[in-house]
Enzyme design. Sequence first.
Site, PDB file in Angstrom:
ATOM      1  N   ASP A  78     -38.094  18.171  39.909  1.00 41.95           N
ATOM      2  CA  ASP A  78     -37.350  19.424  40.033  1.00 41.95           C
ATOM      3  C   ASP A  78     -37.618  20.362  38.872  1.00 41.95           C
ATOM      4  O   ASP A  78     -37.603  21.588  39.035  1.00 41.95           O
ATOM      5  CB  ASP A  78     -35.845  19.131  40.125  1.00 41.95           C
ATOM      6  CG  ASP A  78     -35.433  18.752  41.537  1.00 41.95           C
ATOM      7  OD1 ASP A  78     -36.285  18.239  42.280  1.00 41.95           O
ATOM      8  OD2 ASP A  78     -34.269  18.974  41.895  1.00 41.95           O
ATOM      9  N   CYS A 119     -35.898   9.947  40.360  1.00 43.03           N
ATOM     10  CA  CYS A 119     -35.460  11.335  40.207  1.00 43.03           C
ATOM     11  C   CYS A 119     -34.807  11.900  41.457  1.00 43.03           C
ATOM     12  O   CYS A 119     -34.860  11.326  42.525  1.00 43.03           O
ATOM     13  CB  CYS A 119     -36.622  12.193  39.712  1.00 43.03           C
ATOM     14  SG  CYS A 119     -37.064  11.766  38.000  1.00 43.03           S
ATOM     15  N   ASP A 120     -34.282  13.066  41.285  1.00 44.02           N
ATOM     16  CA  ASP A 120     -33.258  13.752  42.058  1.00 44.02           C
ATOM     17  C   ASP A 120     -33.100  13.370  43.537  1.00 44.02           C
ATOM     18  O   ASP A 120     -32.163  12.701  43.915  1.00 44.02           O
ATOM     19  CB  ASP A 120     -33.481  15.254  41.945  1.00 44.02           C
ATOM     20  CG  ASP A 120     -33.296  15.729  40.512  1.00 44.02           C
ATOM     21  OD1 ASP A 120     -33.500  14.932  39.589  1.00 44.02           O
ATOM     22  OD2 ASP A 120     -32.940  16.892  40.306  1.00 44.02           O
ATOM     23  N   GLU A 442     -32.494  25.325  43.396  1.00 43.09           N
ATOM     24  CA  GLU A 442     -31.648  25.252  42.198  1.00 43.09           C
ATOM     25  C   GLU A 442     -31.842  26.508  41.361  1.00 43.09           C
ATOM     26  O   GLU A 442     -32.952  27.033  41.251  1.00 43.09           O
ATOM     27  CB  GLU A 442     -32.011  24.023  41.366  1.00 43.09           C
ATOM     28  CG  GLU A 442     -31.638  22.713  42.040  1.00 43.09           C
ATOM     29  CD  GLU A 442     -31.930  21.500  41.179  1.00 43.09           C
ATOM     30  OE1 GLU A 442     -31.372  20.442  41.477  1.00 43.09           O
ATOM     31  OE2 GLU A 442     -32.707  21.610  40.219  1.00 43.09           O
ATOM     32  N   SER A 468     -29.105  22.925  39.270  1.00 42.44           N
ATOM     33  CA  SER A 468     -29.545  21.704  38.634  1.00 42.44           C
ATOM     34  C   SER A 468     -28.354  21.065  37.934  1.00 42.44           C
ATOM     35  O   SER A 468     -27.419  21.750  37.505  1.00 42.44           O
ATOM     36  CB  SER A 468     -30.635  22.023  37.615  1.00 42.44           C
ATOM     37  OG  SER A 468     -30.843  20.934  36.744  1.00 42.44           O
TER      38      SER A 468
END
Length: 551
Positions: A78, A119-120, A442, A468
């Site tokens: 991201d 991750c995200d 984001e 974020s």
Amino acid sequence: MSKENVVTGVHNAPHRSLFHALGFTDEEQRRPLIGIVSSYNEIVPGHMNLDKITDAVRLGVAMAGGTPIVFPAIAVCDGIAMGHIGMKYSLVTRDLIADSTEAMALAHGFDGLVMVPNCDKNVPGLLMAAARVNIPTVFVSGGPMLAGRVEGRKTSLSSIFEAVGAYNAGKISDETLLEYERKTCPTCGSCSGMYTANSMNCLTEALGMGLRGNGTIPAVYSARIELAKRAGMAVMELVKQNIRPRDIMTKDALMNALTVDMALGCSTNSMLHLPAIAHECGVELNLDIANEISAKTPNLCHLAPAGRTYMEDLDEAGGVYAVMNELSKKNLLHLDCMTVTGKSIGENITGCVNLNPEVIRSIETPYSETGGIAVLKGNLAVDGCVVKRSAVLPEMLVHEGPAKVFDCEEDAQAAINSGKIKAGDVVVIRYEGPRGGPGMREMLNPTSAIMGMGLGNSVALITDGRFSGATRGACVGHITPEAASGGLIGVVEDGDIISINIPQNTIELKVDAAVLAERMKNFVPKTKELSGYLKRYASLVSGGAAGAILN
């Protein structure tokens, strides 16, 4: 579904021949087949070490008598995707990950799975897949990055984003900006604050789908390798006991995760991901439930960006289990929920004491009596919107000011950089929602610029996009209905007064009802020319309040 479907019986001789083509012995084919879903790649800092984690999982599976078989999952960084078209492809990968993992797992007859995300969108995507596939599954992440150090202070990714804002405002030099650039992210791992990746990895522990330390042991610690081996061994025990994800991710377990979310002060993105995971588990988890949980859950942690502590500090203080132990003192958790250890949450957290009350506040002395996330409603967000309350300055918990309206992130960023945003303003960024973006980008660049320029104590930002986990300040996202779906945010005009009251959970556009009715009567949402996956995604996605699930 299991290996019996692919390697047992005369009719499966062709299948066994293909396993021999892969080099699998007869003995390996007789053992439980364990799929290891590796998110390793060479572009995401949180994933560059997953080859080592995957190797350790393989060893753990083999030591416990299973046959490990690795297959991949994708992941987007991201941070690298931020501020350009790449961010349109971040949230949308959550469903690609879930779909492709479901396909691989069910096509090949695995007896169990070990998910290796970090991750995200990778973590929730794989949790969604685990619920769909519903065979014994354990999660082990790649772990968080160590904090950086600049001018004697710990830093994380949000520090460099805010440093850019400070530089544009003439507050720091070229040399200082370069120092931030070189030193902010010093190791592999998911960025070191309580951002989305670390939020979701911690909540995986709270859900019962990851072993202790999954969310907090730093990526570069050897203990992370040990954890991965234990995860490989743990899945074999789950296979023996036939404990499956939907036995673990029950409604009570999801309520536990939401409670821990509020105590930790997690990323607002958890309000997208937990409802989506719950949906796959057949459980409804809406924003109203979030406020009910928040109202009775004290906020115990102020990890970056809300404060000056980092994931390594949380780990040293006792980690997620220590936070859960504090919450249990006021009976805020369902302690009988099953976990991947084969034991209950209550059994797991027994004796897990808080080793540093400056990192994890005691239940008697919280940062606040309510949780780190708040859901606001009002005429501007009939279905709700989300703010990370624990990262809002006290003077901005209640704010009223004139709107400065932008139809995309880039236009808002240009206005902030050129000094057109003044103290008291409410920046409105629309057509960035799940459908309108598409992909619900984001807004870390504009929020960081506002903070870095010294406007964080006087300017709010609202959007039908999202933020974020690195965002801090009076930043309200997920406004639903979004502009592209005919939401009121689509008719806000420059100068309209917007009122935000976080303690009261309200957000209002203070324009005469008759005027608004006339605007809405003539409102035709803007559309974009789309192609490929984004076109399909935009046609299927729900609003942010429902978790941006695909219908």
